[in-house]
Design a protein around this motif. Structure first.
Motif, PDB file in Angstrom:
ATOM      1  N   LYS A  92       0.825  -1.221   0.000  1.00 53.62           N
ATOM      2  CA  LYS A  92       0.000   0.000   0.000  1.00 53.62           C
ATOM      3  C   LYS A  92       0.849   1.256   0.000  1.00 53.62           C
ATOM      4  N   ILE A  93       1.839   1.312   0.860  1.00 52.04           N
ATOM      5  CA  ILE A  93       2.683   2.512   0.921  1.00 52.04           C
ATOM      6  C   ILE A  93       3.418   2.703  -0.399  1.00 52.04           C
ATOM      7  N   ARG A  94       3.940   1.614  -0.945  1.00 55.14           N
ATOM      8  CA  ARG A  94       4.664   1.698  -2.220  1.00 55.14           C
ATOM      9  C   ARG A  94       3.757   2.238  -3.309  1.00 55.14           C
ATOM     10  N   LEU A 106      11.265   0.458  -5.547  1.00 53.88           N
ATOM     11  CA  LEU A 106      11.444   0.165  -4.124  1.00 53.88           C
ATOM     12  C   LEU A 106      12.662  -0.726  -3.931  1.00 53.88           C
ATOM     13  N   ALA A 107      12.791  -1.736  -4.771  1.00 58.80           N
ATOM     14  CA  ALA A 107      13.935  -2.646  -4.684  1.00 58.80           C
ATOM     15  C   ALA A 107      15.251  -1.877  -4.820  1.00 58.80           C
ATOM     16  N   ASP A 108      15.305  -0.982  -5.795  1.00 54.15           N
ATOM     17  CA  ASP A 108      16.529  -0.200  -6.011  1.00 54.15           C
ATOM     18  C   ASP A 108      16.846   0.678  -4.807  1.00 54.15           C
ATOM     19  N   LYS A 109      15.830   1.337  -4.266  1.00 55.25           N
ATOM     20  CA  LYS A 109      16.045   2.218  -3.114  1.00 55.25           C
ATOM     21  C   LYS A 109      16.439   1.443  -1.858  1.00 55.25           C
ATOM     22  N   ALA A 110      15.908   0.242  -1.712  1.00 55.50           N
ATOM     23  CA  ALA A 110      16.166  -0.556  -0.516  1.00 55.50           C
ATOM     24  C   ALA A 110      17.382  -1.470  -0.674  1.00 55.50           C
ATOM     25  N   GLY A 111      17.924  -1.541  -1.873  1.00 56.88           N
ATOM     26  CA  GLY A 111      19.098  -2.382  -2.094  1.00 56.88           C
ATOM     27  C   GLY A 111      18.786  -3.871  -2.101  1.00 56.88           C
ATOM     28  N   ILE A 112      17.602  -4.217  -2.609  1.00 56.06           N
ATOM     29  CA  ILE A 112      17.187  -5.615  -2.698  1.00 56.06           C
ATOM     30  C   ILE A 112      16.702  -5.887  -4.121  1.00 56.06           C
ATOM     31  N   THR A 113      16.261  -7.100  -4.372  1.00 61.52           N
ATOM     32  CA  THR A 113      15.783  -7.434  -5.713  1.00 61.52           C
ATOM     33  C   THR A 113      14.278  -7.188  -5.825  1.00 61.52           C
ATOM     34  N   LYS A 114      13.839  -7.026  -7.065  1.00 65.70           N
ATOM     35  CA  LYS A 114      12.408  -6.879  -7.328  1.00 65.70           C
ATOM     36  C   LYS A 114      11.667  -8.131  -6.871  1.00 65.70           C
ATOM     37  N   ARG A 115      12.272  -9.279  -7.077  1.00 67.58           N
ATOM     38  CA  ARG A 115      11.669 -10.555  -6.655  1.00 67.58           C
ATOM     39  C   ARG A 115      11.443 -10.580  -5.143  1.00 67.58           C
ATOM     40  N   ALA A 116      12.399 -10.024  -4.381  1.00 69.27           N
ATOM     41  CA  ALA A 116      12.242  -9.976  -2.933  1.00 69.27           C
ATOM     42  C   ALA A 116      11.041  -9.099  -2.561  1.00 69.27           C
ATOM     43  N   VAL A 117      10.927  -7.942  -3.203  1.00 66.47           N
ATOM     44  CA  VAL A 117       9.784  -7.056  -2.931  1.00 66.47           C
ATOM     45  C   VAL A 117       8.483  -7.785  -3.237  1.00 66.47           C
ATOM     46  N   ALA A 118       8.434  -8.446  -4.378  1.00 67.12           N
ATOM     47  CA  ALA A 118       7.222  -9.177  -4.763  1.00 67.12           C
ATOM     48  C   ALA A 118       6.880 -10.254  -3.740  1.00 67.12           C
ATOM     49  N   SER A 119       7.897 -10.937  -3.236  1.00 67.39           N
ATOM     50  CA  SER A 119       7.629 -12.007  -2.268  1.00 67.39           C
ATOM     51  C   SER A 119       7.157 -11.442  -0.928  1.00 67.39           C
TER      52      SER A 119
END
Length: 138
Positions: A10-12, A22-35
């Motif tokens: 929701k926030i995203r 979000l992944a780029d800003k948080a230093g993680i992968t897009k797949r991680a965000v999706a999971s």
């Protein structure tokens, strides 16, 4: 009550961010965000701090299912960013969590906004003084 998955999504989306942004800003992968958003996976505490920072909220807010609305007054943002610049991310997260938790002490009270701002400033200054006295700087 929203859980961590719903809050991240929701926030995203409210901020108009893609999962990749979000992944780029948080230093993680897009797949991680999706999971985290759809599969119910919970981020590691360090990752959660990075996600919270990227979203402009606290890790405590994301973790606590009973908290529905996050509002950080602009003055608090300045305090926290000053702490981050001088003492690092961990100290900034600690102050942010401290301010969020102490906010409940003032909820529903009759203090003016100026008095509340002064309380948060005093609390932040006390934290800085303790860190400085112990020699903890970035």
């Amino acid at each position: 009550m929203a859980d961590i998955c719903e809050k991240i999504r929701k926030i995203r989306t409210d901020k108009g961010m893609t999962q990749q942004e979000l992944a780029d800003k948080a230093g993680i992968t897009k797949r991680a965000v999706a999971s985290y958003e759809s599969e119910g996976r919970k981020p590691h505490p360090t990752t959660l701090k990075h996600i919270a920072q990227a979203l402009g909220v606290t890790a405590e807010f994301l973790r606590d299912d009973s908290l529905e609305i996050f509002v950080m007054p602009p003055s608090e943002v300045l305090y926290i960013e000053n702490i981050r610049a001088n003492y690092g991310d961990d100290a900034a997260d600690e102050v942010s969590d401290l301010l969020t938790k102490s906010r409940s002490l003032l909820a529903g009270g009759t203090l003016s906004q100026e008095a509340k701002d002064n309380f948060f400033l005093a609390l932040t200054n006390a934290y800085i003084a303790c860190r400085s006295a112990s020699g903890e700087q970035k």
